[in-house]
Write a protein that holds these residues in place. Structure first.
Motif, mmCIF file in Angstrom:
data_model
loop_
_atom_site.group_PDB
_atom_site.id
_atom_site.type_symbol
_atom_site.label_atom_id
_atom_site.label_comp_id
_atom_site.label_asym_id
_atom_site.label_seq_id
_atom_site.Cartn_x
_atom_site.Cartn_y
_atom_site.Cartn_z
ATOM 1 N N ASP A 22 4.542 8.596 -5.100
ATOM 2 C CA ASP A 22 5.801 9.391 -5.064
ATOM 3 C C ASP A 22 6.066 10.061 -6.399
ATOM 4 O OD1 ASP A 22 6.167 8.687 -2.439
ATOM 5 O OD2 ASP A 22 7.547 7.014 -2.917
ATOM 6 N N ASN A 23 5.789 9.299 -7.504
ATOM 7 C CA ASN A 23 6.067 9.863 -8.828
ATOM 8 C C ASN A 23 5.146 11.054 -9.099
ATOM 9 O OD1 ASN A 23 7.205 10.067 -11.365
ATOM 10 N ND2 ASN A 23 5.806 8.589 -12.303
ATOM 11 N N GLU A 24 3.900 10.949 -8.682
ATOM 12 C CA GLU A 24 2.955 12.037 -8.893
ATOM 13 C C GLU A 24 3.341 13.263 -8.058
ATOM 14 O OE1 GLU A 24 -1.854 12.867 -8.497
ATOM 15 O OE2 GLU A 24 -1.014 10.912 -7.989
ATOM 16 N N HIS A 78 6.347 13.978 -7.141
ATOM 17 C CA HIS A 78 7.551 14.566 -7.738
ATOM 18 C C HIS A 78 7.179 15.432 -8.927
ATOM 19 C CE1 HIS A 78 11.751 14.881 -8.835
ATOM 20 N NE2 HIS A 78 11.439 14.419 -10.083
ATOM 21 N N THR A 79 6.242 14.969 -9.714
ATOM 22 C CA THR A 79 5.813 15.732 -10.901
ATOM 23 C C THR A 79 5.181 17.051 -10.475
ATOM 24 O OG1 THR A 79 5.434 13.669 -12.102
ATOM 25 C CG2 THR A 79 4.373 15.658 -12.951
ATOM 26 N N GLN A 80 4.357 16.992 -9.447
ATOM 27 C CA GLN A 80 3.722 18.216 -8.966
ATOM 28 C C GLN A 80 4.766 19.237 -8.483
ATOM 29 O OE1 GLN A 80 0.951 16.990 -5.948
ATOM 30 N NE2 GLN A 80 -0.533 16.101 -7.424
ATOM 31 N N GLN A 114 7.812 19.421 -9.574
ATOM 32 C CA GLN A 114 8.490 19.976 -10.748
ATOM 33 C C GLN A 114 7.637 21.062 -11.388
ATOM 34 O OE1 GLN A 114 9.329 16.582 -13.253
ATOM 35 N NE2 GLN A 114 11.360 16.251 -12.283
ATOM 36 N N TYR A 115 6.318 20.796 -11.477
ATOM 37 C CA TYR A 115 5.442 21.800 -12.077
ATOM 38 C C TYR A 115 5.466 23.094 -11.265
ATOM 39 C CZ TYR A 115 3.373 18.428 -15.363
ATOM 40 O OH TYR A 115 3.172 17.534 -16.358
#
Length: 486
Positions: free
Chosen positions: A8-10, A12-14, A16-17
């Protein structure tokens, strides 16, 4: 951390990017769009210092964006428009949108550029907006305004010129009217002077004629009085001598031879019979000369200016006596028969000499008309040489009739009628006009009838009328009051 959390964190980061990339791309496109706009896009802080400028600023005003950032916008404004910009800065807290402000900016080359401001205040007191170049429009408006001003000036000038032209035309019309009136007055004056001059000449001629006639009458009168006064005594003396001769014949029946020869030579018997007839003829001749002298003396009243009672018939007869040579057919003209039907007229108070002048003019014209008709009926237009031949060729008898009568209690009427050549209606209407004549050049002045009309109508308060028919004749009617006091 559990594998699920890491996943999930990965994710979310994607996300955001990706969002950052999209935002960056959007911001890049926005900046590219702003940079490529023809209008100037700007931002400034609440004090008016520029914080953002696109390429249009440089293209429009010639300044680079880098040298203008963090500098007040009013540094590039025209001095007269800076107050408007400062007012905008003070009002930005109460009014968010301000549009259609027309401001003048200084171009880098000192040229004045008109820009239309459209701006609004944002959070933290920042100001963003656009500046649209309206220099061409303002120049066109200025040129149009100048053209309108020039047009209005020209229109006003044309109005002034039109008013001046109308005034000039009115002045010209008035001048033309004045000149026309002056011309008419001058023509009338000239005509009057000509008439007066001609009348004076005519009057002088008639006066000279009257003086000549009076002088001739006076010179003839003295010897004729001598002859007329002595012829009676001569008749008595001759009759006494004839009686004595007859007595000698009775007493001496056988005279001596010498006396018999003398009686034979002088034809005594014929002499005794013819001498009384000779003396009678001389008496008749003296009577006739006395009548002519009396007519001449009556006609010489032309010089008399005073009003007096006169015998109209006497004036007519005197005029006929003066015209006798023309009436008898001198110069191979046909004799003109005069028919006089005189009524019983009282004496008329008038200017006798002037009326004689009227009779002279009318009778002379009547003679001319009759002679003209005689000539028009002659063969080849030649004069007739013998009385019988002339009478045989003519279809009429040349004649002038003179009628007089009393009209009512206050007037007399004189009619002079000829059977001459006559005249047309057009000519008849103009015969009393001064200087109008139907005679050849040098034969008439055109004043005789005009003067006659003046004498009868103006001087005597009478009436002078004319009626005529071509090849039939003409009639002049004179109506005179018995006295000028009527």
């Amino acid at each position: 951390m559990t594998p699920e959390f890491l996943a999930d964190n990965e994710l979310h980061t994607q996300i955001q990017y990706r969002l950052i990339e999209q935002i960056s791309e959007s911001e890049r496109r926005y900046r590219e769009l702003v940079e490529n706009l023809r209008e100037i896009v700007f931002k400034c802080d609440k004090t008016g210092n520029l914080t953002l400028l696109n390429k249009a600023w440089t293209l429009t005003l010639g300044y680079s964006a880098s040298e203008c950032l963090n500098r007040p916008m009013d540094d590039y404004l025209h001095a007269e428009d800076r107050e408007l910009w400062l007012n905008f800065l003070t009002q930005m807290h109460t009014q968010q949108d301000l549009a259609c402000w027309e401001l003048r900016f200084h171009h880098k080359n000192t040229e004045i550029i008109w820009l239309e401001l459209s701006a609004r205040s944002e959070a933290q007191g920042e100001i963003s907006g656009s500046l649209t170049n309206i220099t061409d429009r303002k120049r066109a408006q200025a040129a149009l305004k100048e053209a309108n001003a020039a047009l209005q000036m020209r229109i006003e000038q044309l109005r002034v010129e039109n008013r001046e032209r109308k005034q000039t035309e009115a002045t010209l019309v008035q001048s033309r009217e004045q000149l026309k009136e002056q011309k008419q007055q001058l023509e009338a004056t000239l005509q009057e002077l000509r008439q007066t001059q001609s009348k004076l000449i005519h009057a002088e001629k008639m006066s000279s004629l009257g003086q000549l006639v009076a002088g001739i009458a006076h010179e003839i009168n003295n010897p004729i009085n001598f002859i007329y006064g002595n012829i009676i005594h001569a008749n008595e003396y001759i009759q006494d001598l004839l009686d004595l001769v007859c007595l000698y014949q009775q007493q001496y029946c056988a005279p001596v031879k010498e006396i018999q020869e003398k009686i034979k030579n002088i034809e005594l018997n014929y002499l005794l019979a013819d001498l009384p007839r000779l003396m009678s003829s001389m008496q008749m001749g003296a009577d006739r000369i006395s009548e002519i002298v009396l007519s001449l003396r009556n006609f010489s009243r032309l010089d008399e200016a005073e009003i007096k009672p006169v015998d109209i018939h006497e004036g007519i007869n005197s005029t006929l006596m003066i015209l006798q040579s023309r009436l008898k057919g001198a110069n191979n003209h046909i004799p003109i028969q005069i028919i006089k039907e005189y009524g019983e007229l009282p004496q008329v108070e008038c200017y006798a000499g002037q009326l004689n002048q009227v009779f002279m003019n009318l009778l002379s014209n009547a003679i001319d008309a009759v002679v003209s008709r005689c000539q028009s009926e002659a063969i080849d237009g030649e004069y007739y040489q013998g009385v019988q031949e002339r009478d045989r060729e003519l279809s009429f008898t040349p004649m002038i009739e003179i009628h007089t009568e009393v009209a009512g209690d206050r007037y007399i009427v004189i009619r002079i009628i000829d059977n001459g050549i006559g005249m047309t209606e057009v000519t008849r209407r103009r015969i009393f006009d001064p200087f109008f004549t139907t005679k050849p050049v040098g034969k008439g002045t055109g004043l005789g009838l005009a003067i006659s009309y003046q004498i009868v109508v103006e001087k005597h308060g009478g009436l002078l009328e004319c009626s005529s028919e071509v090849d039939k004749g003409t009639e002049f009617l004179i109506k005179l009051p018995l006295g000028l006091s009527y």
